[in-house]
Design a protein around this motif. Structure first.
Motif, PDB file in Angstrom:
ATOM      1  N   ILE A 214       0.838  -1.205   0.000  1.00 17.67           N
ATOM      2  CA  ILE A 214       0.000   0.000   0.000  1.00 17.67           C
ATOM      3  C   ILE A 214       0.872   1.254   0.000  1.00 17.67           C
ATOM      4  CG2 ILE A 214      -1.764   1.276   1.262  1.00 17.67           C
ATOM      5  CD1 ILE A 214      -2.743  -1.366   2.386  1.00 17.67           C
ATOM      6  N   LEU A 215       1.964   1.227   0.768  1.00 19.15           N
ATOM      7  CA  LEU A 215       2.861   2.379   0.799  1.00 19.15           C
ATOM      8  C   LEU A 215       3.488   2.613  -0.566  1.00 19.15           C
ATOM      9  CD1 LEU A 215       4.361   4.568   2.425  1.00 19.15           C
ATOM     10  CD2 LEU A 215       6.122   2.838   2.915  1.00 19.15           C
ATOM     11  N   VAL A 216       3.911   1.551  -1.221  1.00 22.14           N
ATOM     12  CA  VAL A 216       4.559   1.690  -2.535  1.00 22.14           C
ATOM     13  C   VAL A 216       3.590   2.288  -3.558  1.00 22.14           C
ATOM     14  CG1 VAL A 216       5.518   0.394  -4.473  1.00 22.14           C
ATOM     15  CG2 VAL A 216       6.262  -0.123  -2.152  1.00 22.14           C
ATOM     16  N   ILE A 217       2.357   1.764  -3.612  1.00 25.44           N
ATOM     17  CA  ILE A 217       1.399   2.276  -4.591  1.00 25.44           C
ATOM     18  C   ILE A 217       0.980   3.707  -4.247  1.00 25.44           C
ATOM     19  CG2 ILE A 217      -0.674   1.418  -3.443  1.00 25.44           C
ATOM     20  CD1 ILE A 217       0.024   1.445  -7.238  1.00 25.44           C
ATOM     21  N   THR A 218       0.976   4.048  -2.961  1.00 24.82           N
ATOM     22  CA  THR A 218       0.655   5.419  -2.564  1.00 24.82           C
ATOM     23  C   THR A 218       1.741   6.389  -3.011  1.00 24.82           C
ATOM     24  OG1 THR A 218      -0.578   4.622  -0.633  1.00 24.82           O
ATOM     25  CG2 THR A 218       0.132   6.918  -0.601  1.00 24.82           C
ATOM     26  N   LEU A 219       2.990   5.939  -2.946  1.00 23.98           N
ATOM     27  CA  LEU A 219       4.099   6.794  -3.372  1.00 23.98           C
ATOM     28  C   LEU A 219       4.165   6.919  -4.895  1.00 23.98           C
ATOM     29  CD1 LEU A 219       6.906   5.581  -0.938  1.00 23.98           C
ATOM     30  CD2 LEU A 219       5.711   7.785  -0.892  1.00 23.98           C
ATOM     31  N   LEU A 220       3.957   5.808  -5.590  1.00 22.00           N
ATOM     32  CA  LEU A 220       4.120   5.808  -7.043  1.00 22.00           C
ATOM     33  C   LEU A 220       2.888   6.311  -7.782  1.00 22.00           C
ATOM     34  CD1 LEU A 220       5.992   2.400  -7.539  1.00 22.00           C
ATOM     35  CD2 LEU A 220       6.954   4.700  -7.337  1.00 22.00           C
TER      36      LEU A 220
ATOM     37  N   VAL B 149      -9.210   2.415  -4.753  1.00 17.59           N
ATOM     38  CA  VAL B 149      -9.035   1.473  -3.643  1.00 17.59           C
ATOM     39  C   VAL B 149      -8.818   0.056  -4.150  1.00 17.59           C
ATOM     40  CG1 VAL B 149     -10.117   0.505  -1.594  1.00 17.59           C
ATOM     41  CG2 VAL B 149     -10.392   2.918  -2.108  1.00 17.59           C
ATOM     42  N   ILE B 150      -9.524  -0.341  -5.198  1.00 18.81           N
ATOM     43  CA  ILE B 150      -9.372  -1.704  -5.712  1.00 18.81           C
ATOM     44  C   ILE B 150      -7.960  -1.922  -6.238  1.00 18.81           C
ATOM     45  CG2 ILE B 150     -10.223  -1.060  -8.008  1.00 18.81           C
ATOM     46  CD1 ILE B 150     -10.846  -4.410  -6.189  1.00 18.81           C
ATOM     47  N   GLY B 151      -7.353  -0.882  -6.822  1.00 18.79           N
ATOM     48  CA  GLY B 151      -5.969  -0.994  -7.285  1.00 18.79           C
ATOM     49  C   GLY B 151      -5.002  -1.136  -6.130  1.00 18.79           C
ATOM     50  N   LYS B 152      -5.248  -0.401  -5.038  1.00 17.28           N
ATOM     51  CA  LYS B 152      -4.400  -0.541  -3.854  1.00 17.28           C
ATOM     52  C   LYS B 152      -4.541  -1.933  -3.259  1.00 17.28           C
ATOM     53  CE  LYS B 152      -4.471   4.357  -2.647  1.00 17.28           C
ATOM     54  NZ  LYS B 152      -4.844   5.372  -1.632  1.00 17.28           N
ATOM     55  N   MET B 153      -5.761  -2.457  -3.285  1.00 23.71           N
ATOM     56  CA  MET B 153      -5.973  -3.800  -2.746  1.00 23.71           C
ATOM     57  C   MET B 153      -5.226  -4.847  -3.567  1.00 23.71           C
ATOM     58  SD  MET B 153      -7.838  -6.869  -3.165  1.00 23.71           S
ATOM     59  CE  MET B 153      -9.313  -6.551  -4.114  1.00 23.71           C
ATOM     60  N   LEU B 154      -5.262  -4.724  -4.893  1.00 26.06           N
ATOM     61  CA  LEU B 154      -4.561  -5.687  -5.746  1.00 26.06           C
ATOM     62  C   LEU B 154      -3.045  -5.597  -5.544  1.00 26.06           C
ATOM     63  CD1 LEU B 154      -6.629  -5.320  -9.050  1.00 26.06           C
ATOM     64  CD2 LEU B 154      -6.688  -7.225  -7.414  1.00 26.06           C
ATOM     65  N   THR B 155      -2.539  -4.376  -5.424  1.00 26.48           N
ATOM     66  CA  THR B 155      -1.101  -4.219  -5.176  1.00 26.48           C
ATOM     67  C   THR B 155      -0.709  -4.814  -3.840  1.00 26.48           C
ATOM     68  OG1 THR B 155      -1.123  -2.156  -6.449  1.00 26.48           O
ATOM     69  CG2 THR B 155       0.772  -2.543  -5.019  1.00 26.48           C
TER      70      THR B 155
ATOM     71  N   ALA C 250      10.157  -2.496   9.449  1.00 23.33           N
ATOM     72  CA  ALA C 250      11.202  -1.484   9.614  1.00 23.33           C
ATOM     73  C   ALA C 250      11.467  -0.757   8.295  1.00 23.33           C
ATOM     74  CB  ALA C 250      12.483  -2.132  10.135  1.00 23.33           C
ATOM     75  N   VAL C 251      11.524  -1.518   7.199  1.00 18.66           N
ATOM     76  CA  VAL C 251      11.719  -0.897   5.880  1.00 18.66           C
ATOM     77  C   VAL C 251      10.547   0.022   5.548  1.00 18.66           C
ATOM     78  CG1 VAL C 251      11.904  -1.378   3.402  1.00 18.66           C
ATOM     79  CG2 VAL C 251      13.162  -2.788   5.041  1.00 18.66           C
ATOM     80  N   THR C 252       9.335  -0.453   5.824  1.00 18.86           N
ATOM     81  CA  THR C 252       8.141   0.351   5.546  1.00 18.86           C
ATOM     82  C   THR C 252       8.140   1.632   6.375  1.00 18.86           C
ATOM     83  OG1 THR C 252       6.926  -1.709   5.131  1.00 18.86           O
ATOM     84  CG2 THR C 252       5.632   0.287   5.435  1.00 18.86           C
ATOM     85  N   THR C 253       8.492   1.515   7.649  1.00 18.02           N
ATOM     86  CA  THR C 253       8.504   2.686   8.527  1.00 18.02           C
ATOM     87  C   THR C 253       9.537   3.708   8.066  1.00 18.02           C
ATOM     88  OG1 THR C 253       7.806   1.319  10.395  1.00 18.02           O
ATOM     89  CG2 THR C 253       8.777   3.460  10.908  1.00 18.02           C
ATOM     90  N   PHE C 254      10.717   3.233   7.669  1.00 22.12           N
ATOM     91  CA  PHE C 254      11.749   4.162   7.192  1.00 22.12           C
ATOM     92  C   PHE C 254      11.279   4.902   5.936  1.00 22.12           C
ATOM     93  CE2 PHE C 254      15.335   5.041   4.356  1.00 22.12           C
ATOM     94  CZ  PHE C 254      16.076   5.893   5.163  1.00 22.12           C
ATOM     95  N   ALA C 255      10.666   4.153   5.006  1.00 24.41           N
ATOM     96  CA  ALA C 255      10.177   4.804   3.778  1.00 24.41           C
ATOM     97  C   ALA C 255       9.061   5.792   4.093  1.00 24.41           C
ATOM     98  CB  ALA C 255       9.693   3.738   2.794  1.00 24.41           C
ATOM     99  N   ALA C 256       8.166   5.424   5.020  1.00 22.35           N
ATOM    100  CA  ALA C 256       7.083   6.329   5.393  1.00 22.35           C
ATOM    101  C   ALA C 256       7.626   7.592   6.060  1.00 22.35           C
ATOM    102  CB  ALA C 256       6.101   5.615   6.326  1.00 22.35           C
ATOM    103  N   PHE C 257       8.639   7.430   6.896  1.00 18.94           N
ATOM    104  CA  PHE C 257       9.276   8.598   7.530  1.00 18.94           C
ATOM    105  C   PHE C 257       9.967   9.480   6.490  1.00 18.94           C
ATOM    106  CE2 PHE C 257      13.223  10.423   9.234  1.00 18.94           C
ATOM    107  CZ  PHE C 257      12.694  11.299  10.179  1.00 18.94           C
TER     108      PHE C 257
END
Length: 330
Positions: free
Chosen positions: A103-109, A115-121, A161-168
């Motif tokens: 979800i974080l990756v698709i939100t950034l890109l 929502v359905i696209g985020k769910m599939l990702t 941890a990777v997700t949190t760092f990218a979100a930060f």
């Protein structure tokens, strides 16, 4: 053993379903907003306002809780059968953490993705994380069954941890908190319907319950009966990943649910999925509704997120299960 046979029959399931109905009624009636059942039948603007409040807020939230609890509990059962370990579920195998990363990756890109696209990702990332977890299990000597959830927790911690760092790094920590902490307070009509996909997948798992019961006995046993174990495993993990992604996208992660409920049913009914799934689904709904009601009552009219309540109760029950299973294994 007579009492156990009596409880595990249709009479016991009927009692659980009756309790589920009572909790659904309690969930609909509770909340910070003023709501009167008498106003529904009074006519006029008050009745119209009460019906709108009921159908837009209260009923969707209760339906979302019910669907999420049932589907996540069934997803936990499927994963336990495929991995052949009773301490595995989406939050102890890196599945939910991988879905959150997706979800974080698709939100950034592509932040405008529906929502359905985020769910599939999120489903694709969850499946990839689960397959990585299985690959790690094949390369680590499993001297005790307790090593399996430990590997999953470590993998999930690394992914988180990777997700949190990218979100930060990209100023998305607040959004990440919403994805990782289960909370149904913002669920309204039009924002929970994806959970029906999870329920449909749980029904599909019930249709194939006998095959997954055989798959849980091992690759060689399934092959001797003419079943394609690899394909069954892939489809099962896809179901688990999609259910996890749907719940995370809708309300955030709910820990321990897919661990506690299937284990409780297993102690009562054994490992026959055809017989267990109705119990697992019903008790999953009961557990989620009960935890949500507790969270709404403790500091009423405010509420504690359901992820926090389930995390506290689930961790206690998880420790109890560890001790119970260890005693059984000697």
């Amino acid at each position: 053993m007579n009492w156990r046979h009596a409880i595990s029959g249709w009479g016991g399931l009927t009692v659980v379903l009756a309790l589920l109905a009572v909790l659904c009624a309690a969930s609909v009636s509770l909340g910070a907003g003023q709501f009167s059942v008498a106003a529904l039948w009074g006519g006029g603007e008050d009745a119209e306002r009460a019906w709108r409040f009921l159908m837009v807020s209260r009923v969707p939230r209760t339906a979302a809780l019910l669907l999420a609890g049932m589907s996540l509990a069934v997803a936990g059962l499927i994963m336990q059968m495929l991995v052949r370990n009773r301490f595995v579920e989406p939050t102890t195998a890196g599945t939910v953490e991988s879905a959150t990363l997706g979800i974080l990756v698709i939100t950034l890109l592509a932040p405008d993705t529906p929502v359905i696209g985020k769910m599939l990702t999120a489903t694709v990332f969850a499946l990839a994380g689960t397959l990585l977890f299985l690959a790690l299990l094949r390369r680590v000597p499993l001297r005790t069954p307790f090593i399996v959830p430990l590997i999953g927790l470590i993998l999930g911690g690394v992914i988180h941890a990777v997700t949190t760092f990218a979100a930060f790094r990209f100023d998305l920590l607040q959004s990440l908190h919403a994805w990782t902490t289960g909370d149904f307070s913002g669920v309204l009509r039009g924002r929970y319907e994806l959970l029906w996909i999870g329920f449909a997948l749980a029904c599909a798992a019930y249709a194939a319950a006998d095959r997954y019961t055989v798959a849980g006995m091992g690759r060689d046993f399934a092959a001797n009966l003419g079943l394609n174990h690899a394909r069954l495993t892939l489809v099962g993990l896809l179901i688990v990943s999609a259910i996890s992604a749907v719940v995370v996208v809708t309300a955030g992660g709910i820990p321990f649910l897919g661990l506690i409920v299937p284990n409780a049913v297993s102690l009562l009914l054994g490992d026959n999925m055809r017989r267990s799934i109705p119990w697992v689904a019903a008790l999953g709904g009961v557990f989620v509704l009960a935890c949500d009601i507790i969270g709404r009552l403790v500091i009423h009219p405010y509420e504690i997120p359901i992820g926090t309540v389930v995390g506290v109760l689930g961790s206690i029950l998880f420790l109890w299960l560890l001790r119970t299973r260890r005693n059984r294994l000697g």
